[in-house]
Design a protein around this motif. Structure first.
Motif, PDB file in Angstrom:
ATOM      1  N   TYR A 196      38.339  71.437 109.678  1.00 23.77           N
ATOM      2  CA  TYR A 196      37.767  71.474 111.029  1.00 23.77           C
ATOM      3  C   TYR A 196      38.075  72.833 111.620  1.00 23.77           C
ATOM      4  N   CYS A 197      37.054  73.549 112.086  1.00 22.24           N
ATOM      5  CA  CYS A 197      37.221  74.882 112.672  1.00 22.24           C
ATOM      6  C   CYS A 197      36.914  74.811 114.158  1.00 22.24           C
ATOM      7  N   ALA A 198      37.933  74.983 114.990  1.00 21.95           N
ATOM      8  CA  ALA A 198      37.750  74.921 116.447  1.00 21.95           C
ATOM      9  C   ALA A 198      39.040  75.344 117.129  1.00 21.95           C
ATOM     10  N   ASP A 199      38.923  75.796 118.378  1.00 24.60           N
ATOM     11  CA  ASP A 199      40.109  76.099 119.172  1.00 24.60           C
ATOM     12  C   ASP A 199      40.953  74.844 119.341  1.00 24.60           C
ATOM     13  N   TYR A 200      42.261  75.041 119.429  1.00 26.54           N
ATOM     14  CA  TYR A 200      43.160  73.910 119.656  1.00 26.54           C
ATOM     15  C   TYR A 200      43.190  73.597 121.152  1.00 26.54           C
ATOM     16  N   SER A 201      42.212  72.833 121.584  1.00 25.05           N
ATOM     17  CA  SER A 201      42.129  72.463 122.993  1.00 25.05           C
ATOM     18  C   SER A 201      41.741  70.995 123.095  1.00 25.05           C
ATOM     19  N   ARG A 202      41.974  70.415 124.251  1.00 24.92           N
ATOM     20  CA  ARG A 202      41.822  68.975 124.418  1.00 24.92           C
ATOM     21  C   ARG A 202      40.406  68.493 124.081  1.00 24.92           C
ATOM     22  N   GLU A 203      39.399  69.259 124.524  1.00 19.48           N
ATOM     23  CA  GLU A 203      38.026  68.782 124.345  1.00 19.48           C
ATOM     24  C   GLU A 203      37.542  68.877 122.896  1.00 19.48           C
ATOM     25  N   LYS A 204      38.308  69.555 122.032  1.00 11.16           N
ATOM     26  CA  LYS A 204      37.924  69.634 120.620  1.00 11.16           C
ATOM     27  C   LYS A 204      38.422  68.433 119.823  1.00 11.16           C
ATOM     28  N   ASN A 205      39.334  67.643 120.396  1.00 14.58           N
ATOM     29  CA  ASN A 205      39.621  66.290 119.900  1.00 14.58           C
ATOM     30  C   ASN A 205      40.171  66.247 118.472  1.00 14.58           C
ATOM     31  N   ALA A 271      34.593  67.097 117.943  1.00 14.68           N
ATOM     32  CA  ALA A 271      34.616  67.651 119.301  1.00 14.68           C
ATOM     33  C   ALA A 271      33.928  66.733 120.307  1.00 14.68           C
ATOM     34  N   LEU A 272      34.553  66.607 121.474  1.00 14.03           N
ATOM     35  CA  LEU A 272      33.944  65.886 122.589  1.00 14.03           C
ATOM     36  C   LEU A 272      32.978  66.777 123.344  1.00 14.03           C
ATOM     37  N   VAL A 273      33.259  68.093 123.360  1.00 16.88           N
ATOM     38  CA  VAL A 273      32.423  69.070 124.048  1.00 16.88           C
ATOM     39  C   VAL A 273      32.225  70.268 123.130  1.00 16.88           C
ATOM     40  N   ASP A 274      30.985  70.594 122.839  1.00 14.70           N
ATOM     41  CA  ASP A 274      30.678  71.771 122.022  1.00 14.70           C
ATOM     42  C   ASP A 274      29.219  72.131 122.260  1.00 14.70           C
ATOM     43  N   MET A 275      28.987  73.234 122.953  1.00 13.82           N
ATOM     44  CA  MET A 275      27.631  73.613 123.330  1.00 13.82           C
ATOM     45  C   MET A 275      26.892  74.391 122.247  1.00 13.82           C
ATOM     46  N   ASN A 276      27.595  74.845 121.217  1.00 10.45           N
ATOM     47  CA  ASN A 276      26.964  75.680 120.205  1.00 10.45           C
ATOM     48  C   ASN A 276      27.058  75.068 118.813  1.00 10.45           C
ATOM     49  N   ALA A 277      28.235  74.542 118.456  1.00  9.28           N
ATOM     50  CA  ALA A 277      28.474  73.935 117.132  1.00  9.28           C
ATOM     51  C   ALA A 277      28.259  74.935 116.005  1.00  9.28           C
ATOM     52  N   SER A 278      28.711  76.175 116.210  1.00  9.48           N
ATOM     53  CA  SER A 278      28.509  77.211 115.196  1.00  9.48           C
ATOM     54  C   SER A 278      29.254  76.891 113.907  1.00  9.48           C
ATOM     55  N   ALA A 293      31.171  63.639 115.503  1.00 13.48           N
ATOM     56  CA  ALA A 293      31.376  62.708 116.608  1.00 13.48           C
ATOM     57  C   ALA A 293      30.088  62.571 117.413  1.00 13.48           C
ATOM     58  N   ASP A 294      29.835  61.354 117.915  1.00 13.81           N
ATOM     59  CA  ASP A 294      28.592  61.101 118.645  1.00 13.81           C
ATOM     60  C   ASP A 294      28.712  61.383 120.144  1.00 13.81           C
TER      61      ASP A 294
END
Length: 364
Positions: A196-205, A271-278, A293-294
């Motif tokens: 999983y590639c994403a910032d370690y933040s709450r909304e990335k779940n 992710a709960l929030v991701d506007m790009n999903a790069s 995630a849905d």
């Protein structure tokens, strides 16, 4: 065309804004355009094609940088593109309107990340205020607004209560992301690697993936790799201590990501929030199938052609069941890959940059 790209801060190529800006500059130069980048990064001073405007001594809300230099930079442009809706971008878009210069602006700022430390009860209000400020300072003046996804467009326009001159164009996937046969490191050769590639933040779940790995029938053979950085790193390390193979949390250089995608067995995007999903796009380009995630605020859902690889966003057991099925029936991944062939072709950087060029011609 002479295209001026304005970006408050570029940073290193491990930064999403820097990656997007660099891709745009290279693509437009490749297509024969003259490109100048205006930024406030002192490290770019003296480099060909860059104009650095100092903001030393500036404070939030105070535009006390060299406005004359910025005006000189944009006045003879055929088109100006604003990468970030901050101090420099706000000043540039107003100068463009003053001199009747065509101007477009990226919408890639995700306020949930900026406000990640706020309690949920205050998060919605903070996001609304921030989006409203960005609209008033930048986007209402733009001749075109480029969004990475239809979801990001809908969310922003609904929040600010205004339509924009919208173009939905992803950044596209860099050509280095493709199947390359990279092998797992020897120490991980007998593990089932979930990436999983994403910032370690709450909304990335990230937490739901740790819980799912713990619930899996194959927990002892699963190795989670979280490529990224951020404020939740310590909490994720603590949560991951319950796993036999504790998660690997590392800020991998961008140049190493293609190999990482290639030797992973599965990509999960909770992710709960991701506007790009790069990162989903990069995984797909490397032949890696995602479980997604849905969440209604995640643009990654568009990479689920028939919904069969979607899981309930906060349901660790549902995700664990999907992981177990894939481990037990690897042929499922082959079926998924066939579904994704057409999608991947639409996400190449060349295709997306052709659309960016068309947008810049449209506003002239």
């Amino acid at each position: 065309m002479k295209i001026t790209v304005v970006c408050d801060a570029l940073g290193s190529l491990d930064n999403g804004t820097a990656i997007a800006a660099t891709a745009l500059v290279r693509a437009m130069k490749k297509r024969g355009h003259e490109v100048v980048v205006v930024c406030s990064d002192e490290a770019k001073a003296g480099k060909e094609g860059y104009l650095v405007i100092s903001r030393r001594g500036s404070r939030f809300g105070k535009r006390n940088f060299e406005k004359g230099i910025l005006e000189d930079a944009v006045w003879d442009s055929d088109a100006v593109h604003i990468m970030t809706p901050f101090m420099l971008g706000s000043a540039a878009v107003k100068l463009c309107k003053k001199h009747l210069i065509p101007v477009s602006a990226d919408f890639y700022v995700q306020t949930e990340g900026l406000h990640a430390r706020l309690r949920p009860s205050r998060l919605t209000a903070a996001n609304r205020v921030t989006y409203r400020r960005y609209y008033l300072n930048v986007y209402r003046y733009a001749d075109a607004v480029r969004y990475p996804s239809e979801l990001s467009r809908n969310l922003f326009e609904k929040t600010v209560g205004h339509e924009t001159k919208a173009y939905v164009i992803p950044n596209g996937v860099d050509g280095r992301f493709h199947p390359n046969g990279a092998q797992k490191p020897r120490a991980l050769s007998d593990q089932f690697i979930i990436l999983y590639c994403a910032d370690y933040s709450r909304e990335k779940n990230h937490g739901v993936l740790i819980d799912a790995a713990a619930l899996s029938k194959y927990s002892d053979t699963i190795q989670l790799i979280f490529a990224g950085s951020g404020p939740m790193k310590s909490a994720l390390k603590k949560q991951g201590m319950k796993l036999k193979n504790q998660p690997i949390l590392t800020a991998y250089p961008y140049s190493q990501l293609p190999n990482l995608y290639n030797y992973a067995d599965l990509y999960v995007h909770p992710a709960l929030v991701d506007m790009n999903a790069s990162s989903c796009m990069e995984a797909l380009a490397c032949g890696l199938v995602p479980l997604i995630a849905d969440s209604p605020r995640s643009a990654a859902k568009r990479f689920a052609p028939d919904g069969s690889n979607l899981f309930e966003s906060r349901n660790a057991q549902a995700l664990a069941d999907m992981i177990d099925r894939i481990i037990e029936q690897p042929e499922v991944l082959t079926t998924y890959r066939e579904q994704y062939k057409g999608i991947v072709g639409e996400l190449t950087q060349d295709v997306c940059m052709d659309r960016m060029e068309e947008m810049l011609y449209d506003i002239r």
